[in-house]
Design a protein around this motif. Structure first.
Motif, PDB file in Angstrom:
ATOM      1  N   HIS A 170       0.013  -1.853   6.839  1.00  0.00           N
ATOM      2  CA  HIS A 170       1.257  -1.764   6.087  1.00  0.00           C
ATOM      3  C   HIS A 170       2.304  -2.734   6.633  1.00  0.00           C
ATOM      4  CE1 HIS A 170      -0.775   1.911   4.858  1.00  0.00           C
ATOM      5  NE2 HIS A 170       0.088   2.037   3.875  1.00  0.00           N
ATOM      6  N   GLN A 171       2.391  -2.810   7.966  1.00  0.00           N
ATOM      7  CA  GLN A 171       3.358  -3.727   8.561  1.00  0.00           C
ATOM      8  C   GLN A 171       2.958  -5.180   8.313  1.00  0.00           C
ATOM      9  OE1 GLN A 171       6.287  -3.050  10.118  1.00  0.00           O
ATOM     10  NE2 GLN A 171       5.988  -0.903   9.569  1.00  0.00           N
ATOM     11  N   ALA A 172       1.656  -5.479   8.322  1.00  0.00           N
ATOM     12  CA  ALA A 172       1.199  -6.845   8.090  1.00  0.00           C
ATOM     13  C   ALA A 172       1.496  -7.284   6.662  1.00  0.00           C
ATOM     14  CB  ALA A 172      -0.292  -6.948   8.382  1.00  0.00           C
ATOM     15  N   VAL A 173       1.261  -6.399   5.685  1.00  0.00           N
ATOM     16  CA  VAL A 173       1.564  -6.744   4.288  1.00  0.00           C
ATOM     17  C   VAL A 173       3.052  -6.953   4.108  1.00  0.00           C
ATOM     18  CG1 VAL A 173       1.530  -5.859   1.929  1.00  0.00           C
ATOM     19  CG2 VAL A 173      -0.481  -5.588   3.384  1.00  0.00           C
ATOM     20  N   ARG A 174       3.844  -6.096   4.707  1.00  0.00           N
ATOM     21  CA  ARG A 174       5.301  -6.239   4.600  1.00  0.00           C
ATOM     22  C   ARG A 174       5.784  -7.531   5.250  1.00  0.00           C
ATOM     23  NH1 ARG A 174       6.295  -1.820   6.684  1.00  0.00           N
ATOM     24  NH2 ARG A 174       6.279  -0.600   4.768  1.00  0.00           N
ATOM     25  N   LEU A 175       5.158  -7.903   6.364  1.00  0.00           N
ATOM     26  CA  LEU A 175       5.575  -9.126   7.051  1.00  0.00           C
ATOM     27  C   LEU A 175       5.177 -10.373   6.262  1.00  0.00           C
ATOM     28  CD1 LEU A 175       6.797 -10.448   9.577  1.00  0.00           C
ATOM     29  CD2 LEU A 175       4.537 -10.330  10.629  1.00  0.00           C
ATOM     30  N   LEU A 176       3.973 -10.381   5.694  1.00  0.00           N
ATOM     31  CA  LEU A 176       3.551 -11.535   4.905  1.00  0.00           C
ATOM     32  C   LEU A 176       4.439 -11.720   3.672  1.00  0.00           C
ATOM     33  CD1 LEU A 176      -0.357 -11.337   5.014  1.00  0.00           C
ATOM     34  CD2 LEU A 176       1.139 -12.868   6.282  1.00  0.00           C
ATOM     35  N   LEU A 230       0.834  -1.193   0.000  1.00  0.00           N
ATOM     36  CA  LEU A 230       0.000   0.000   0.000  1.00  0.00           C
ATOM     37  C   LEU A 230       0.875   1.251   0.000  1.00  0.00           C
ATOM     38  CD1 LEU A 230      -2.607  -1.150   2.667  1.00  0.00           C
ATOM     39  CD2 LEU A 230      -2.734  -1.395   0.188  1.00  0.00           C
ATOM     40  N   ARG A 231       0.405   2.268  -0.663  1.00  0.00           N
ATOM     41  CA  ARG A 231       1.150   3.522  -0.730  1.00  0.00           C
ATOM     42  C   ARG A 231       0.933   4.315   0.553  1.00  0.00           C
ATOM     43  NH1 ARG A 231       0.078   5.804  -6.899  1.00  0.00           N
ATOM     44  NH2 ARG A 231       1.030   4.014  -8.021  1.00  0.00           N
ATOM     45  N   SER A 232       1.967   4.988   0.974  1.00  0.00           N
ATOM     46  CA  SER A 232       1.875   5.832   2.167  1.00  0.00           C
ATOM     47  C   SER A 232       2.856   6.984   2.009  1.00  0.00           C
ATOM     48  CB  SER A 232       2.198   5.035   3.431  1.00  0.00           C
ATOM     49  OG  SER A 232       3.506   4.489   3.353  1.00  0.00           O
ATOM     50  N   ARG A 233       2.434   8.155   2.477  1.00  0.00           N
ATOM     51  CA  ARG A 233       3.264   9.351   2.372  1.00  0.00           C
ATOM     52  C   ARG A 233       3.861   9.769   3.713  1.00  0.00           C
ATOM     53  NH1 ARG A 233      -0.332  13.342  -1.600  1.00  0.00           N
ATOM     54  NH2 ARG A 233      -0.407  11.908  -3.404  1.00  0.00           N
ATOM     55  N   THR A 234       3.402   9.167   4.781  1.00  0.00           N
ATOM     56  CA  THR A 234       3.903   9.547   6.102  1.00  0.00           C
ATOM     57  C   THR A 234       4.469   8.327   6.800  1.00  0.00           C
ATOM     58  OG1 THR A 234       1.738   9.197   7.134  1.00  0.00           O
ATOM     59  CG2 THR A 234       2.208  11.409   6.300  1.00  0.00           C
ATOM     60  N   THR A 235       5.341   8.581   7.751  1.00  0.00           N
ATOM     61  CA  THR A 235       5.940   7.487   8.514  1.00  0.00           C
ATOM     62  C   THR A 235       4.916   6.815   9.420  1.00  0.00           C
ATOM     63  OG1 THR A 235       8.033   8.692   8.501  1.00  0.00           O
ATOM     64  CG2 THR A 235       7.827   6.898  10.079  1.00  0.00           C
ATOM     65  N   LYS A 236       3.993   7.586   9.958  1.00  0.00           N
ATOM     66  CA  LYS A 236       2.977   7.005  10.834  1.00  0.00           C
ATOM     67  C   LYS A 236       2.087   6.031  10.083  1.00  0.00           C
ATOM     68  CE  LYS A 236       2.808  10.905  14.036  1.00  0.00           C
ATOM     69  NZ  LYS A 236       1.970  11.978  14.632  1.00  0.00           N
ATOM     70  N   LEU A 237       1.750   6.357   8.849  1.00  0.00           N
ATOM     71  CA  LEU A 237       0.939   5.431   8.063  1.00  0.00           C
ATOM     72  C   LEU A 237       1.751   4.204   7.666  1.00  0.00           C
ATOM     73  CD1 LEU A 237      -1.748   4.818   6.736  1.00  0.00           C
ATOM     74  CD2 LEU A 237      -1.007   6.134   4.733  1.00  0.00           C
ATOM     75  N   THR A 238       3.027   4.390   7.395  1.00  0.00           N
ATOM     76  CA  THR A 238       3.876   3.251   7.054  1.00  0.00           C
ATOM     77  C   THR A 238       4.003   2.284   8.223  1.00  0.00           C
ATOM     78  OG1 THR A 238       5.113   4.658   5.529  1.00  0.00           O
ATOM     79  CG2 THR A 238       6.155   2.589   6.183  1.00  0.00           C
ATOM     80  N   ASN A 239       4.013   2.828   9.432  1.00  0.00           N
ATOM     81  CA  ASN A 239       4.152   1.993  10.625  1.00  0.00           C
ATOM     82  C   ASN A 239       2.817   1.478  11.149  1.00  0.00           C
ATOM     83  OD1 ASN A 239       6.943   2.368  10.631  1.00  0.00           O
ATOM     84  ND2 ASN A 239       6.815   4.178  11.953  1.00  0.00           N
TER      85      ASN A 239
END
Length: 208
Positions: A184-190, A171-180
């Motif tokens: 976003h973390q679940a998709v990155r982990l999978l 997923l696209r995100s422009r801020t660090t809070k949204l990235t964390n």
């Protein structure tokens, strides 16, 4: 001279129809007892700037207070299995409460403060205890796989596969809070898992 006093004979029952008896009045039913809703064991705090500093400080304070009882059990010569069970039920449950929400958004300072409590409990118990990062990774993986396998979950549509069928779309995100955030973390982990996809998801894609 003795006088014998005799009771008068009981009156004979009257013949004929008896008058109707008045209806028995039963007490009104009691209203159901309204039990108060159970409060969550830990209250979470969200600051106006969406930071988790106040929340982690509150968790650390509550967990620090319960270390006193863990030391009391240690002084009473409780075996390590009892100490571990007490730690997991009273201290770890507080430190890891909703950890999938704030685990990746708290600062390094707050994360180290919580981890110090785990190390202190580890010295008291005398056996290795899982770190907060390990607990966070385990619960995040379990929650993400549950959402992927549940088509009725509101966040299920956010886990979409790429045409290759091996990775999920980031997923696209422009801020660090949204990235964390959790998704976003679940998709990155999978995407970093060796198997890439949960077993049930792979079976469904294969058409079995």
């Amino acid at each position: 001279m003795l006088l014998l006093l005799s009771h008068p004979p009981p009156p004979h029952p009257q013949s004929g129809p008896q008058p109707p008896r008045p209806p028995v009045k039963h007490p009104p039913p009691r209203p159901p007892v309204k039990h108060p809703l159970p409060r969550p064991p830990v209250n979470h705090h969200i600051s106006e700037d969406l930071s988790w500093t106040t929340n982690t400080a509150s968790l650390a304070k509550k967990a620090q207070q319960r270390l006193y009882f863990l030391r009391k059990l240690k002084r009473a010569s409780a075996p390590p299995p009892i100490l571990t069970t007490f730690y997991r039920g009273t201290i770890e449950s507080i430190l890891s409460s909703c950890i999938t929400v704030w685990g990746s958004s708290c600062t390094d300072y707050n994360r180290k403060a919580l981890q110090r409590i785990v190390r202190t409990a580890e010295r008291i118990v005398g056996v290795p205890l899982p770190s907060l990062q390990d607990i966070y990774t385990t619960r995040l993986t379990r929650k993400a796989i549950t959402i992927v396998n549940d088509a009725t979950h509101p966040a299920h549509c956010l886990f979409s596969l790429l045409p290759s069928g091996k990775r999920y779309r980031s997923l696209r995100s422009r801020t660090t809070k949204l990235t964390n955030s959790f998704i976003h973390q679940a998709v990155r982990l999978l995407n970093s898992l060796p198997s890439r996809l949960p077993a049930s998801r792979t079976t469904r894609l294969a058409g079995v």
